[in-house]
Design an enzyme around this catalytic site. Structure first.
Site, short mmCIF file in Angstrom:
data_model
loop_
_atom_site.label_atom_id
_atom_site.label_comp_id
_atom_site.label_asym_id
_atom_site.label_seq_id
_atom_site.Cartn_x
_atom_site.Cartn_y
_atom_site.Cartn_z
N CYS A 2 -6.25 2.48 -1.54
CA CYS A 2 -6.77 3.33 -2.62
C CYS A 2 -7.02 4.75 -2.15
CB CYS A 2 -8.05 2.72 -3.18
SG CYS A 2 -7.88 1.00 -3.69
N ARG A 27 -1.32 6.53 -3.11
CA ARG A 27 -2.06 5.46 -2.45
C ARG A 27 -2.43 4.34 -3.41
NH1 ARG A 27 -4.18 6.96 2.66
NH2 ARG A 27 -5.64 5.24 2.48
N TRP A 75 -5.41 0.83 -6.00
CA TRP A 75 -4.40 -0.21 -5.82
C TRP A 75 -5.15 -1.53 -5.81
CZ3 TRP A 75 -3.05 -4.09 -2.34
CH2 TRP A 75 -1.73 -4.56 -2.43
N ASN A 99 -12.39 1.75 -0.67
CA ASN A 99 -11.05 1.36 -0.23
C ASN A 99 -11.23 0.25 0.80
OD1 ASN A 99 -8.38 1.16 0.53
ND2 ASN A 99 -8.41 3.00 1.80
N GLY A 100 -10.58 -0.89 0.58
CA GLY A 100 -10.70 -1.99 1.52
C GLY A 100 -10.97 -3.30 0.81
N GLU A 483 17.19 -2.47 5.88
CA GLU A 483 16.56 -1.27 5.33
C GLU A 483 17.17 -0.89 3.98
OE1 GLU A 483 14.31 2.38 5.02
OE2 GLU A 483 14.01 0.35 5.80
N LYS A 487 14.98 -0.70 0.53
CA LYS A 487 14.90 0.48 -0.32
C LYS A 487 15.26 0.13 -1.77
CE LYS A 487 13.63 3.67 2.50
NZ LYS A 487 12.83 2.65 3.19
N GLU A 490 12.47 -1.90 -3.40
CA GLU A 490 11.24 -1.15 -3.62
C GLU A 490 11.30 -0.28 -4.86
OE1 GLU A 490 9.18 -0.33 0.70
OE2 GLU A 490 10.86 0.93 0.14
N HIS A 506 26.75 -18.94 6.53
CA HIS A 506 25.72 -19.97 6.67
C HIS A 506 24.73 -19.94 5.50
CE1 HIS A 506 27.02 -21.00 10.76
NE2 HIS A 506 27.28 -19.70 10.87
N LYS A 605 1.35 3.55 -0.44
CA LYS A 605 1.90 4.18 0.76
C LYS A 605 1.28 3.65 2.03
CE LYS A 605 4.49 7.31 2.76
NZ LYS A 605 5.95 7.11 2.78
#
Length: 610
Positions: A2, A27, A75, A99-100, A483, A487, A490, A506, A605
């Site tokens: 947050c 955030r 968040w 935050n936490g 990666e 991307k 996301e 496989h 983030k």
């Protein structure tokens, strides 16, 4: 996760709070809220679910006044995104932002309810406001009330408290999640990240775990949780606030893709130069024993940093001959890793605040390992707790999905591996120089890849409605497949998976049909022919192949529907150039699908909670 902002001074607080939240919205953007103390000394709260613009519209209808206040963008952890769960949370004269995660949430909630408290939300944060309210009723001052309340909390938290009982003071407290105090002239600030306050001050104090701050317009008092006072000099932030703006681009993500050449130059500066035959690191990663005392290297990280570490593993093992492994930070601490004083733990984090990686570092230290940090954020928690640091020097990265930090983490690993191999006598000066030479061409080569954007945009429109993608690569380019898939997931919300090309038979081959795009990273290396054989297997199942290569051959043209060409570079640096088109592909598919590029749903983030 947050975003936190606080202000006390002579100016109207609301415009500064909302401006700070705008810079912190990356955030978290499930909800947002602001509280101020009006001239009559009463708390006024405004909260709204969804993005910050919803809060702004709410306040336009019911304005806020006052020269002290706090703001928050959320968040969600405890409690779904809703107005009632948005911060700040109020209990009597107390408002709290947080935050936490409070881990003993259930037992605290039950205790408060049993004592007659009326709880209005599903959040753990609201409990903190009620605990502080109880202590104020005992006759304590605000600072003492906060100290007594947080003594009952277990978990990670940064909080800022505003109270009608002391109308000129904000109280902040921190464990595990980041918090800074910004020092102004006749005004002071509190924030979870530097960009929130950089427009107003460049002088900041970073709070450490177990510390509190009592902040008024003319004074900042630091103390430990036990009440003992702390003296600490502020540090000055040198990077430009303009670097945290979009600079004319539609999205931060696209701007940050374009900043990768300069980020690469910044990370290379002073560490290597043409003709030098040496790599100079600011700090010795190995300490007194040197690299010979290190028998094993373990990289702990999360997300894209975990993927860059896979690439680093190839570099370290091949150049240095030191066994290396990559572990998810969240898994590392909950098993019994076989590490000791002959092990180096490399902790990698863009933000330098990733909670799982911090915990993994502490587990490594407890077992005697030397800790090295690769991070972009100077004086972040991970940087401060490491024995040595290697900064990526990217400047602010605002978009939730990382680009320039990922590439420069690869660069940092490459520099580390060459530096170590040279010290071990595995590379002489001439070989170091040969290995360094391609580094200097990378910025121009990234620009050349970006110049193919129109072609990539057409490919994005052609395949942007697919529901599944498969990404394939081999060797050091297998992590690039991971990666690229990450991307795409996301920011476009398309299901995508990355696999080693040799593993396709496989299992994943069962998914391939005429509806599935298959993105393959196929540079001209020792497994080019083998990867080409894998593509022929895809072709026979009617998969639509998008190839990223530095080696366009007639055989590749026969099987690939699309070919994106990249320049030739050293085999170990090829992941840098093959990553960039995958960034652009994900970006343009996201735009085509109309998703939120910079703030994708459910993501934040800095992951500062477990």
């Amino acid at each position: 996760m947050c975003g936190i902002i606080g202000y006390v001074g002579l100016r109207e607080a609301y415009p500064l709070l909302i401006g700070g939240l705008q810079r912190l919205e990356y955030r978290g953007y499930d909800s947002a809220g602001v509280a101020t103390l009006a001239q009559n000394g009463r708390l006024e709260l405004r909260r709204a679910v969804g993005k910050l613009e919803n809060l702004r519209r709410t306040i336009e209808h019911t304005p806020l006044t006052g020269t002290i206040g706090i703001g928050h963008t959320r968040w969600a952890t405890h409690g779904r995104p809703s107005e009632s769960n948005a911060h700040p949370h109020q209990a009597g004269p107390v408002a709290v932002i947080h935050n936490g995660i409070v881990e003993n949430y259930i037992e605290l909630r039950e205790a408060l309810v049993s004592r007659g408290h009326k709880l209005r939300s599903e959040t753990d944060t609201e409990l903190i406001s009620h605990l502080i309210e109880e202590r104020l009723k005992d006759g304590r001052g605000l600072g003492d009330a906060v100290r007594a309340a947080i003594a009952e909390l277990r978990g990670s938290f940064s909080i800022v408290v505003l109270s009608e009982s002391e109308p000129g003071t904000l109280v902040a407290a921190k464990t595990a999640t980041p918090l800074i105090v910004g020092l102004g002239e006749g005004e002071n600030f509190i924030a979870s990240d530097i960009p929130a306050i950089l427009e107003y001050t460049r002088n900041v104090i970073v709070l450490e775990d177990g510390e509190m701050a009592e902040v008024s317009a003319g004074r900042v008092r630091l103390m430990n949780f036990d009440g003992s006072e702390i003296e600490r000099q502020p540090r000055r932030i040198e990077w430009d606030a303009v670097a945290a703006t979009k600079a004319g681009y539609q999205h931060y993500l696209r701007k940050e893709i374009s900043e990768q050449p300069q980020a690469w130059i910044n990370t290379l500066a002073d560490r290597a130069s043409a003709g030098s035959g040496t790599v100079r690191l600011e700090e010795d990663p190995f300490g007194p024993g040197g690299p010979e005392a290190t028998r094993r290297i373990v990289m702990v990280s999360a997300g894209a940093s975990w993927i860059s570490s896979l690439i680093g593993k190839f570099m370290i093992e091949e150049l240095c001959g030191i066994p290396a492994e990559v572990d998810y930070s969240a898994e590392f601490r909950y098993r019994s890793p076989a590490i000791d004083s002959q092990t180096m733990v490399i902790a990698v984090s863009q933000s330098g605040e990733t909670a799982d990686t911090l915990a993994a570092m502490e587990e490594g230290r407890r077992r005697g390992a030397r800790i090295v940090a690769i991070t972009n954020t100077v004086d972040s928690s991970i940087a401060r707790r490491a024995d040595a640091r290697l900064y990526t020097r990217c400047g602010p990265e605002i978009s939730v999905t990382t680009t320039k930090c990922f590439l420069t983490q690869i660069e940092a690993y490459y520099l580390f591996a060459i530096h170590t191999a040279a010290r071990m006598g595995r590379l002489d000066e001439a070989e170091v120089e040969r290995r360094l030479h391609p580094l200097f061409a990378i910025p121009a080569q990234i620009e050349k890849v970006i110049s193919t954007e129109k072609q990539i945009q057409k490919i994005a429109r052609k395949y942007g409605r697919a529901t599944d993608f498969l990404y394939l690569g081999r060797g050091i380019n297998y992590p690039v497949a991971l990666e690229g898939a990450l991307k795409l997931k996301e920011i476009s919300y398309i299901h995508a998976e990355g696999y080693p090309a040799g593993e396709m038979k496989h299992g994943p081959i069962a998914l391939i049909d005429e509806e599935m795009p298959v993105v393959v990273i196929i540079p001209n290396d020792n497994v080019f022919e083998k990867t080409l054989s894998n593509l022929k297997e895809v072709e026979s199942r009617n998969g639509r192949i998008i190839a990223v290569t530095d080696h366009r051959t007639p055989e590749l043209e026969e099987v690939a529907w699309e070919i994106i060409e990249v320049p030739v570079t050293d085999r170990m640096l090829m992941p840098v150039l093959t990553t960039v088109p995958l960034q652009l592909l994900a970006y343009h598919i996201a735009i085509y699908r109309g998703t939120d590029v910079d703030q994708p749903r459910n993501l934040a983030k800095s992951v500062t909670v477990e």
